[in-house]
Write a protein that holds these residues in place. Sequence first.
Motif: not given
Length: 82
Positions: A1-13
């Motif tokens: 995957m290209k660095p810097g083009i994807h949104p942050a993927y993290g925990p969400v409620v």
Amino acid sequence: MKPGIHPAYGPVVFRDKAADFAFLTRSTVTSAKTIEWEDGNTYPVIDVEISSRSHPFYTGTARVLDTAGRVERFQRRYGSKA
């Protein structure tokens, strides 16, 4: 995957206020609102209109529609000309 083009993927409620139900998962969705979760950590919270606790299909309150009447009505309007 290209660095810097994807949104942050993290925990969400995700919280369904109508059913007083919330669950913690991972997503790319972000929010300025936060909530303190059961584990003591603070996570961004997304308020949703409907979830599995309040949707009629999952709660067993779904109504069965008269599909036979719909098919007959369609046949009357657009049925074959033969």
